[in-house]
Design an enzyme around this catalytic site. Structure first.
Site, PDB file in Angstrom:
ATOM      1  N   HIS A 201       0.828  -1.211   0.000  1.00 30.42           N
ATOM      2  CA  HIS A 201       0.000   0.000   0.000  1.00 30.42           C
ATOM      3  C   HIS A 201       0.866   1.266   0.000  1.00 30.42           C
ATOM      4  O   HIS A 201       0.528   2.259  -0.651  1.00 30.42           O
ATOM      5  CB  HIS A 201      -0.930   0.010   1.208  1.00 30.42           C
ATOM      6  CG  HIS A 201      -1.923  -1.104   1.212  1.00 30.42           C
ATOM      7  ND1 HIS A 201      -2.924  -1.204   0.276  1.00 30.42           N
ATOM      8  CD2 HIS A 201      -2.059  -2.182   2.028  1.00 30.42           C
ATOM      9  CE1 HIS A 201      -3.647  -2.288   0.517  1.00 30.42           C
ATOM     10  NE2 HIS A 201      -3.136  -2.898   1.559  1.00 30.42           N
TER      11      HIS A 201
ATOM     12  N   GLU B  48       9.512  15.666   3.862  1.00 30.79           N
ATOM     13  CA  GLU B  48       9.849  16.395   5.086  1.00 30.79           C
ATOM     14  C   GLU B  48      10.288  15.419   6.177  1.00 30.79           C
ATOM     15  O   GLU B  48       9.485  14.638   6.684  1.00 30.79           O
ATOM     16  CB  GLU B  48       8.625  17.197   5.551  1.00 30.79           C
ATOM     17  CG  GLU B  48       8.884  18.101   6.733  1.00 30.79           C
ATOM     18  CD  GLU B  48       7.649  18.914   7.100  1.00 30.79           C
ATOM     19  OE1 GLU B  48       6.928  18.514   8.026  1.00 30.79           O
ATOM     20  OE2 GLU B  48       7.392  19.926   6.423  1.00 30.79           O
TER      21      GLU B  48
END
EC number: 2.3.1.48
Length: 496
Positions: free
Chosen positions: A265, A289
């Protein structure tokens, strides 16, 4: 001290997260698991004082993520002076909406009776795929959408539970700021499966995970032009939308729930986000990030399989004889002769991968192009390599030598401020050890990539087998229906 230990428990064990959906009598559990972190809620030690047999059940409706908190315990500590039990509800109120603290019957009634059959995730369908015979969808929507804000506010506690140093998003910012954010929801899509829902009102969707991204302005100066100051009004009279400006797209949060991890997934979600970048001409690069180690592995795997066909198509490899382009040898690494830098930059720009990540994948690919027997893992003679260097008779040994030199060059540039403080001998040893560690990491990733390829191949074969089975079943039913019609017609004909 012993009494304190007797009344203290591990917060990670005490919290039980449950995903539920409607059943015949009351909500049924689809999956149950524990958080990885609870220090943002219960402190650095992740312990809860004041209870025996404590269980904090945190339930979420599978489709719309409506939350509910239920706290139970065997005994509660009686406050003595400054020693008092932890206010569990008070601690959780900073991370959950008010509806999470309704009564249990009210929550169960809402899950059972709420007409969720027509529930559709907010935004637009970005991607659909199948794993092990189950269907999944990825939906993308702007954070400015009130329905997205509702779902995110209900589920954002997962950021504190599973993303170290993660911070829940503020949904109270101005609309133009919220519009910079996109939320991707990964859900099972049972509406495509031939199964009966548990109740007539049950939704066919169930949460698997989600990710958030935001646009970060990208300053791209045209050096052929000489910028001149303008005397126009500021702010400009025309409305400037962030979505229309050149931007980097940055992945801020990325989470697949524990029951669904390790099944593909995450790669599907990452590839969907990457495809969004490729389809949007205003997005220049995809960045991440503060990724953790597990996300780095996922990202490396996805980017490697995206870029590898392009590298092979353009025959990207290390030139074993770079000095042929020079009138005399230099002390510097001849990078421009070792690699087709212009072609590599064109590939990087086309796939919108930021420079550091691209260099990392490029480095990994170049190592993989050198035969295993010429690499350290395959038994390469490292002492001979140090002596022969670029003068070895075998071109693959020369490629391996130059690969290590290119990697050392990258590492030196990255850590120059630290390395220049070392003696020359210590500097050489530090670089040599670091290159070896980098190479070992790449070799481990190659093993992981091979396993992934085998798993994807098996899933593809399973999907093809399932499709063939469905087609055979349809053909069988069609033939049987035709036979039934023939038999019925024959029964009506008079007998001879």
């Amino acid at each position: 001290m012993s009494a304190e230990g007797e009344w203290s428990c591990d917060a990670n064990d005490a919290v039980q997260i449950t995903i539920v959906h409607p059943d015949q009598q009351k909500p049924k559990t689809l999956s149950s698991f524990h958080p990885q972190f609870t220090y943002p809620i219960f402190g650095e030690e992740e312990r809860i004082f004041g209870y025996k047999g404590l269980i904090i059940r945190l339930r979420f409706a599978a489709h719309n993520l409506r939350p509910h908190v239920h706290v139970s315990y065997d005994e509660k500590f009686t406050a003595v002076d400054d020693a008092e039990p932890v206010d569990i509800i008070g601690a959780l109120k900073e991370f959950l909406p008010e509806e999470a603290f309704s009564s249990l019957p009210e929550f169960e009634s809402a899950v059972q009776e709420e007409d969720a059959k027509e529930f559709v995730p907010p935004g637009k369908l970005s991607h659909s795929y199948s794993i092990r015979g189950r269907n999944y969808e990825i939906w993308a929507a702007s954070l400015a959408d009130p329905q997205v804000q509702l779902l995110l506010n209900r589920f954002q506690i997962m950021v504190s539970f599973y993303i170290e140093a993660g911070t829940p998003l503020s949904t109270d910012d101005p609309e133009w700021t919220l519009d910079r954010w996109t939320v991707y929801f990964v859900l099972t899509a049972a509406r495509y499966e031939k199964v009966e829902p548990p109740t007539p009102t049950a939704s066919s969707y169930s949460i698997v995970g989600y990710a958030t991204t935001y646009r970060w302005w990208f300053y791209k100066r045209d050096r052929s032009e000489n910028p001149m100051p303008r005397d126009g009004p500021f702010p400009p009279p025309e409305l400037v939308r962030p979505g229309e400006l050149p931007s980097r797209l940055r992945i801020a949060q990325f989470l697949i729930l524990p029951p669904h991890q390790g099944t593909g997934h995450g790669v599907n979600l990452y590839n969907t986000i990457h495809k969004t970048c490729l389809d949007d001409p205003t997005i220049m690069e995809l960045t991440v990030e503060d990724p953790n180690e597990s996300f780095d592995v996922l990202r490396d795997s996805a980017d490697y399989h995206i870029l590898r066909p392009e590298f092979l198509k353009h025959n990207i490899q290390i030139n074993p004889d770079p000095w042929s382009d020079f009138s005399k040898k230099t002390k510097r690494v001849p990078t421009s002769s070792l690699l087709p830098l212009k072609t590599l930059n064109e590939i990087r720009t086309a796939y919108k991968i930021e420079p550091t990540q691209f260099a990392h994948i490029q480095e990994m690919f170049l190592l993989g192009q050198i035969p295993l027997k010429n690499r350290r893992k395959g038994g390469a003679n490292m002492a001979r390599l140090l002596v022969k260097k670029y003068r070895d008779d075998d071109p693959n040994n020369r490629r391996y030598y130059w690969w290590r030199m290119l990697t050392k060059q990258r590492l030196y540039k990255r850590s120059r401020d630290v390395l220049i403080q070392l003696k020359m001998s210590e500097r050489h040893k530090a670089l040599e050890d670091t290159v070896t560690n980098v190479e070992d990491g790449y070799e481990q990733l190659f093993g992981f990539f091979n396993e992934r390829e085998e798993r994807l191949r098996a899933q593809q074969e399973e999907a093809e087998t399932s499709n063939n089975r469905d087609q055979r079943t349809k053909r069988k039913f069609t033939v049987e229906d035709e036979d039934d019609e023939d038999e019925s017609a024959a029964a009506k004909r008079p007998k001879a």
